[in-house]
Design a protein around this motif. Structure first.
Motif, short mmCIF file in Angstrom:
data_model
loop_
_atom_site.label_atom_id
_atom_site.label_comp_id
_atom_site.label_asym_id
_atom_site.label_seq_id
_atom_site.Cartn_x
_atom_site.Cartn_y
_atom_site.Cartn_z
N GLU A 357 31.53 23.58 107.06
CA GLU A 357 30.17 24.04 107.34
C GLU A 357 29.56 24.74 106.13
OE1 GLU A 357 32.81 24.63 109.49
OE2 GLU A 357 32.19 22.82 110.57
N GLY A 358 30.31 24.83 105.02
CA GLY A 358 29.79 25.44 103.82
C GLY A 358 29.96 26.93 103.73
N PRO A 375 28.25 32.21 97.85
CA PRO A 375 26.96 31.68 98.30
C PRO A 375 26.88 30.18 98.10
CG PRO A 375 26.71 32.73 96.17
CD PRO A 375 28.15 32.94 96.57
N ASP A 377 26.24 26.12 99.70
CA ASP A 377 25.47 25.36 100.67
C ASP A 377 26.16 24.03 100.92
OD1 ASP A 377 23.39 27.27 100.83
OD2 ASP A 377 22.52 26.51 98.97
N GLY A 378 25.67 23.32 101.97
CA GLY A 378 26.15 21.97 102.21
C GLY A 378 27.62 21.92 102.54
N ASN A 400 29.49 18.80 95.58
CA ASN A 400 29.11 19.06 96.97
C ASN A 400 29.00 17.73 97.70
OD1 ASN A 400 27.49 19.85 99.40
ND2 ASN A 400 27.47 21.81 98.33
N ALA A 403 25.16 18.18 99.50
CA ALA A 403 24.01 18.55 98.68
C ALA A 403 24.11 17.90 97.30
CB ALA A 403 23.95 20.07 98.53
N THR A 407 27.48 23.29 91.68
CA THR A 407 27.29 24.73 91.75
C THR A 407 28.19 25.41 90.73
OG1 THR A 407 26.97 24.46 94.13
CG2 THR A 407 27.22 26.69 93.31
N ARG A 419 22.53 26.17 90.00
CA ARG A 419 22.71 24.97 90.81
C ARG A 419 22.12 23.81 90.02
NH1 ARG A 419 24.16 26.66 95.93
NH2 ARG A 419 23.60 28.82 96.44
#
Length: 534
Positions: A357-358, A375, A377-378, A400, A403, A407, A419
């Motif tokens: 779930e990131g 921190p 995402d994705g 990722n 995404a 990162t 990013r």
């Protein structure tokens, strides 16, 4: 489906080993959403008639792989349907369009995609009984039987026909090729001297291969559905992470069983799959992440490891409490979120992990707790992360799976430095300490999977794109020992390793391969080169 007639315990370098997966794909994906009871009975009869001789009456596999949802879930429907209908050229897989009707194929597929209840087991007795000794170790030469630099070899996994090629990293030419188990997964692992390499297959087979003698030494089936293997530098301990059954299996260097650990939480109430297991040399230990329980396990392979307290301890010095031996037993770090994949800092004191779930977190293995959030995402793929020096500090970067970005993280304060936007979601990121560049794919993108992007590690900008024809996949870069050349996989049946000059980024040559899904340089892996995953 009697296509592979050799016994399960027979390793044969032939097309027999790679005929079955395409059948499996065709079998399980062509199923209807609901199946009547008579369809189920029909499917059971057809399974025994066509499938059981190769895949086992209990669907756990034999000469062919297991026909279980856990083992088949990654196969694509359109590919499967084409193969079951038309067969596969140059394999033992025949066409079934004249044998089974469409509804019979659908019913059989539904049966195979239905979980076995209760969940199948693979006991310690099963593991021991599966072991195969292919070569007497006493007959093996104590030095390489070839002239190439043994530390600059590449091991190339060819998924197209389930073979492995051994490549001379200086001449950039193959020197040997042998048949492998089906669907190798998780990357091969080497002993520190570069002599032995261990492979894990999705069906649970672990293979020990002697790179100096170019021979398969031994094999054992450690599970039914396996994620990956890890190996101690001296080759004396092997750890196997299983999805099915929920076990972490520990073997000695000759693939004899040491123990199989049922993976549960501390109270023994909740069972878990093992997401991954990696070796942490400075700690003399394996580190495992659990898929369904928020814990990280550290399993020492040092026989003198400190004892592990279990339950409450009143006084450590007076030994007032319950303890278990530190050797080959899990030391638990309990968390609030599970870790699906992770990355080690260079000293192996910290784990950077993330869930599917990131949710990212930094775990200190010495104090055994989370110390920071990441921190992210994705769906970050931290297991493919790399590090380098940037403006006087050590940074880490990761692809990722959801995404379209790379990162870049500061390893001092865990902040995101940048990013880097990419063409699409990617799987692999690779570099070398002698190269200014890092290569990232976009293989999770339908439209950009044919493009490799090149990142300048100092400016953190994309400076070049390397392209294959649209619709093809270009991915998974690995460098030669000295970092002079970067080898990328043209991930097609009639594919190739494309060799690039790592400084000019120009193509040097192509080496034909059958869907080369991964390549691994002995030096980079054994020396834990900063630009490759470990």
């Amino acid at each position: 489906m009697n296509f592979l007639r050799s016994k399960a315990a027979t390793f044969r370098p032939s097309t027999r080993l790679f005929a079955v997966p395409v059948l499996l794909a065709a079998v399980f994906v062509a199923f209807s959403s609901s199946v009547r009871a008579d369809d189920s009975d029909m499917a059971s009869r057809h399974y025994q008639q066509y499938c059981a001789s190769c895949h086992g009456g209990n669907r756990l596999g034999a000469s062919g792989p297991a026909l279980l949802p856990e083992n088949l879930a990654r196969l694509r429907k359109e590919e499967a349907l084409e193969v079951i209908r038309d067969g596969r050229v140059a394999t033992q897989m025949p066409a079934f369009d004249a044998t089974l009707k469409a509804d019979e194929i659908a019913a059989l597929g539904a049966l195979i995609y239905t979980p076995v209840v209760p969940a199948p087991k693979w006991s310690e007795a099963d593991i021991r009984a599966s072991r195969i000794q292919h070569v007497d170790p006493a007959t093996l030469a104590a030095k390489p039987v070839f002239d190439a630099d043994p530390m600059n070899l590449f091991v190339v996994v060819e998924g197209g026909d389930h073979h492995v090629s051994v490549l001379d990293g200086d001449k950039l030419e193959p020197i040997h090729r042998f048949a492998s188990r089906l669907a190798l997964h998780g990357g091969p692992k080497f002993t520190k001297d570069g002599r032995f390499v261990f492979f894990g297959s999705r069906d649970g087979w672990v293979t020990k291969y002697d790179l100096w003698n170019l021979k398969v030494v031994a094999e054992v089936r450690a599970g039914i559905n396996t994620r990956n293997v890890a190996v101690s530098p001296d080759g004396r301990h092997v750890a196997v992470a299983n999805y099915l059954p929920h076990t972490l299996v520990l073997l000695d260097g000759d693939l004899n069983l040491l123990k199989s650990i049922d993976v549960t939480d501390r109270e023994g109430k909740r069972s878990s799959r093992v997401s991954a297991v990696y070796e942490a040399t400075p700690r003399n230990a394996f580190v495992a992440a659990l898929k369904d329980v928020p814990e990280v396990w550290e399993i020492s392979y040092d026989p003198t490891a400190e004892e592990i307290p279990i339950g409450y301890v009143h006084d450590y010095k007076l030994r007032e409490g319950a303890f278990v031996r530190g050797y080959l037993n899990p030391r638990r770090t309990e968390l609030t979120q599970v870790l699906d994949d992770f990355f080690f800092t260079q000293d192996y004191s910290m784990v950077l992990g993330a869930s599917r779930e990131g949710v990212g977190q930094v775990v200190n293995l010495d104090v055994r707790r989370k110390i920071a959030d990441l921190p992210l995402d994705g769906m970050p793929h931290l297991g493919s992360g790399i590090t380098w020096e940037w403006q006087g500090r050590r940074v880490m970067a990761s692809t990722n799976l959801k995404a379209a970005e790379v990162t870049v993280i500061d390893l001092e304060d865990w902040s995101v430095i940048k990013r880097i936007r990419t063409r699409g979601a990617g799987f692999f990121l690779r570099s070398h300490e002698n190269s200014r560049y890092a290569f990232v794919d976009s293989m999770m993108s339908r439209d950009a999977k044919n493009i490799l992007q090149v990142i300048d590690k100092q400016t953190l900008e994309i400076v070049r794109e390397l392209k294959a024809p649209p619709g093809q996949t270009l991915a998974h870069v690995e460098f030669t020992r000295d970092g002079r050349y970067a080898l990328a996989s043209l991930w097609e049946m009639d594919g190739a390793l494309i060799v690039y000059d790592a400084q000019t980024l120009e193509e040097v040559k192509r080496i034909p391969m059958k869907k080369p899904v991964g390549k691994y340089n002995v030096w980079n892996k054994t020396m834990r080169e900063e630009g490759t995953s470990h």
